[in-house]
Design a protein around this motif. Structure first.
Motif, PDB file in Angstrom:
ATOM      1  N   PHE A   1      -4.116   3.322   2.946  1.00 29.17           N
ATOM      2  CA  PHE A   1      -3.732   2.064   3.226  1.00 29.17           C
ATOM      3  C   PHE A   1      -2.331   1.625   3.918  1.00 29.17           C
ATOM      4  CE2 PHE A   1      -6.434   1.047  -0.761  1.00 29.17           C
ATOM      5  CZ  PHE A   1      -7.204  -0.156  -0.271  1.00 29.17           C
TER       6      PHE A   1
ATOM      7  N   LYS B   1      -2.120  -1.098   6.866  1.00 29.36           N
ATOM      8  CA  LYS B   1      -1.082  -2.046   6.756  1.00 29.36           C
ATOM      9  C   LYS B   1      -0.377  -1.964   8.216  1.00 29.36           C
ATOM     10  CE  LYS B   1       0.531  -1.176   2.547  1.00 29.36           C
ATOM     11  NZ  LYS B   1       1.559  -0.940   1.603  1.00 29.36           N
TER      12      LYS B   1
ATOM     13  N   ILE C   1      -2.739  -3.550  10.681  1.00 30.53           N
ATOM     14  CA  ILE C   1      -2.854  -5.118  10.452  1.00 30.53           C
ATOM     15  C   ILE C   1      -1.699  -5.919  11.283  1.00 30.53           C
ATOM     16  CG2 ILE C   1      -2.305  -6.941   8.942  1.00 30.53           C
ATOM     17  CD1 ILE C   1      -4.957  -5.701   8.437  1.00 30.53           C
TER      18      ILE C   1
ATOM     19  N   VAL D   1      -4.296  -7.363   2.200  1.00 28.76           N
ATOM     20  CA  VAL D   1      -4.400  -5.558   2.072  1.00 28.76           C
ATOM     21  C   VAL D   1      -3.657  -5.167   1.031  1.00 28.76           C
ATOM     22  CG1 VAL D   1      -4.036  -3.699   3.436  1.00 28.76           C
ATOM     23  CG2 VAL D   1      -5.240  -5.676   4.464  1.00 28.76           C
TER      24      VAL D   1
ATOM     25  N   GLU E   1      -4.804  -3.083  -2.364  1.00 26.58           N
ATOM     26  CA  GLU E   1      -4.158  -1.806  -2.416  1.00 26.58           C
ATOM     27  C   GLU E   1      -3.708  -1.598  -3.854  1.00 26.58           C
ATOM     28  OE1 GLU E   1      -0.653   1.055  -0.747  1.00 26.58           O
ATOM     29  OE2 GLU E   1      -0.533  -0.933  -0.378  1.00 26.58           O
TER      30      GLU E   1
END
Length: 272
Positions: free
Chosen positions: A192, A196, A199, A252, A256
């Motif tokens: 994650f 991120k 992203i 996101v 998470e």
């Protein structure tokens, strides 16, 4: 007299709201300062067309929402599909590298070396290969966002607890069971983290791909607006891009927190 079961829930909700407000006001204040400084600079420059103020930008962008909305949708679709392709390929490659030493020795160095290639330079080639539709934009977004997810997942798989894995081996667990029950859950935090990071590149890479060749999207919208000297619409599209990126990042982050409930929250108020 004992507490009713609703009181602890109310206290938890109040505490969560307090934490949210406490963490939200610093960026809100910083954003307000930036907007005020922007407005003062625009008024001092006396150049409303080339350097418009924030209120002029917001007003004109809202008026042009009929043209902006389809562009937002096209770029958002490209960014999300590109991220999905990148995640799928990155996880599969990470598991293969973690599963086999031969694959690690042969592919991991190539994965690192691939980042020395300027992906921006590949954009015209991707457009030539895949045309002017959505496919080249999705491919470029996937190329831009793949590396962080792959490396994060690889590092996460390698950080699995050895004692837990040894215990499962003594109980007769197979490699696949260890992968599913120990290694993949251990990799989730770093997965994650990499996602991120990726992203933040998704919308920017999609917009760059649209600049190279497109008939729709925020990149095409900004290109047309700049050709006609509409700096206000270009500024508006930039703001919309930032909002879309933050929204996807927030989704996101929420995912998470939902998936990794066992992970303790990060301490942000640490002192040196």
């Amino acid at each position: 007299m004992s507490e009713t079961p609703h009181r602890p829930r109310r206290r938890e909700a109040t505490a969560a709201l307090t934490r949210l407000l406490r963490s939200a006001w610093p960026p809100v204040v910083a954003l307000a300062v930036i907007v005020v400084a922007w407005d003062l600079a625009a008024n001092a420059a006396h150049a409303s067309l080339s350097f418009p103020g924030p209120w002029y930008v917001v007003t004109n962008t809202w008026r042009d929402r009929a043209n902006l909305a389809p562009a937002m949708w096209a770029t958002s679709k490209e960014a999300v599909l590109g991220i999905a392709v990148a995640v799928l390929c990155a996880v599969l490659l990470a598991v293969a590298i973690d599963w086999s030493r031969a694959v690690r020795r042969s592919l991991y160095p190539l994965l690192v070396i691939s980042q020395t290639i300027p992906i921006i330079a590949l954009a015209p080639l991707v457009v030539i290969w895949f045309g002017f539709g959505a496919a080249p934009k999705v491919v470029l977004v996937a190329l831009f966002t793949f590396f962080a997810v792959a490396v994060g997942t690889i590092q996460g798989l390698g950080s699995a607890d050895l004692d837990t894995m040894n215990l499962l081996r003594t109980m007769g667990a197979s490699r696949r069971q260890i992968l599913l029950q120990v290694r993949l859950p251990s990799a989730l935090p770093q997965f994650f983290t990499g996602l991120k990071v990726s992203i933040t590149f998704a919308f920017a890479s999609a917009i760059f791909a649209e600049y190279v060749g497109a008939t729709q999207g925020l990149g095409y919208y900004m290109s047309v607006a700049s050709q006609y000297g509409n700096a206000d619409l270009v500024f508006g599209a930039v703001i919309v891009t930032a909002v879309l990126t933050l929204s996807l990042f927030g989704l996101v982050a929420a995912l998470e927190r939902t998936v990794i409930r066992w992970r303790p929250p990060a301490e942000t108020d640490t002192s040196w």
